[in-house]
Design an enzyme around this catalytic site. Structure first.
Site, PDB file in Angstrom:
ATOM      1  N   HIS A 149       0.833  -1.153  -0.106  1.00  0.00           N
ATOM      2  CA  HIS A 149       0.231   0.049   0.072  1.00  0.00           C
ATOM      3  C   HIS A 149       0.746   1.210   0.010  1.00  0.00           C
ATOM      4  CE1 HIS A 149      -4.038  -1.840   0.464  1.00  0.00           C
ATOM      5  NE2 HIS A 149      -3.442  -2.577   1.214  1.00  0.00           N
ATOM      6  N   ALA A 196      12.080 -19.332   9.933  1.00  0.00           N
ATOM      7  CA  ALA A 196      10.894 -19.141  10.353  1.00  0.00           C
ATOM      8  C   ALA A 196      10.576 -17.539  10.805  1.00  0.00           C
ATOM      9  CB  ALA A 196      10.541 -20.021  11.381  1.00  0.00           C
ATOM     10  N   LYS A 216      17.942 -11.134   7.102  1.00  0.00           N
ATOM     11  CA  LYS A 216      19.238 -10.665   6.796  1.00  0.00           C
ATOM     12  C   LYS A 216      20.062 -12.182   6.601  1.00  0.00           C
ATOM     13  CE  LYS A 216      19.751  -6.485   9.507  1.00  0.00           C
ATOM     14  NZ  LYS A 216      20.333  -5.847  10.502  1.00  0.00           N
TER      15      LYS A 216
END
Length: 230
Positions: A149, A196, A216
């Site tokens: 958005h 995860a 990262k």
């Protein structure tokens, strides 16, 4: 334009008729065999030995291509929107587990490559194009969203400012751990592992191990032993 709208309405009626009559017939009552036989009349193309469990929802089937040996489990939703420039393509041996939602908006192309597995409760959404390569593993509760958005105008509601549609590419043989989010405009390189809960908001080089928010790179699979990332 009128003919397109008329065709879309007829196609939607056909989808609803087929899925209402056949969609809830359980596995033990020959449901998958009946769906495999009659649903092929709905799709742009449908390969051999396709397994469709009961409760699967289809919208815009004229935009959906299904390869050989595809498995679609209960409560999967594929939404092609019926737009003539949309396309959802499932390659050979793709398996999509329960409650996965894959949806187009306008001018959206979503490709899932051969032998890719998508675990339960994954959401994949346009309007940007999404390409997921071959032999990938997408763990449960991942979100792959090819839109973002806009919000720079402080005087207008965010919902009225539109979205970006840069697209997402996940190359072959990637593993996304539980709850990974992939943001619009990202490419995840071949053979990468995303831990995860990570949020991927920039490109990941091939054969990388990446974790965190934002994600990262912590290792390269070319030089380090692989580790469990969830």
């Amino acid at each position: 334009m009128i003919n397109q709208k008329y065709f879309a309405k007829l196609q939607r009626i056909k989808e609803l008729l087929f899925t209402t009559l056949l969609g809830e017939i359980p596995t033990i009552a020959l449901g998958p065999n009946l769906r495999r036989l009659l649903y092929r009349n709905l799709f742009a193309s449908m390969g051999k030995q396709v397994y469709i469990q009961h409760g699967v929802e289809f919208i815009g089937t004229s935009c959906i291509e299904i390869g050989n040996g595809v498995y679609l489990f209960k409560d999967v939703r594929l939404d092609g929107k019926g737009h003539p420039d949309n396309k959802i393509t499932l390659g050979n041996q793709v398996a999509i587990e329960r409650n996965v939602d894959i949806g187009c908006l306008d001018n959206t192309r979503i490709l899932i490559g051969d032998e890719t597995f998508i675990a339960p409760n994954v959401s994949i959404a346009g309007p940007g194009d999404i390409k997921i390569g071959k032999h990938c593993m997408i763990a449960s509760h991942c979100g792959i969203f090819a839109n973002n958005h806009r919000f720079s105008d402080l005087l207008s509601p965010i919902k009225d400012q539109g979205v970006t549609r840069k697209g997402i590419v996940i190359e072959d043989d990637c593993w996304l751990g539980h709850g990974v989010t992939v943001i619009d405009g990202v490419t995840i390189g071949q053979g990468s592992v995303i831990g995860a809960g990570a949020v991927v908001n920039k490109d990941i080089p091939p054969f990388s191990i990446a974790v965190g928010i934002p994600a990262k790179v912590i290792k390269s699979r070319k030089t380090q032993d692989a580790v469990y990332c969830g």
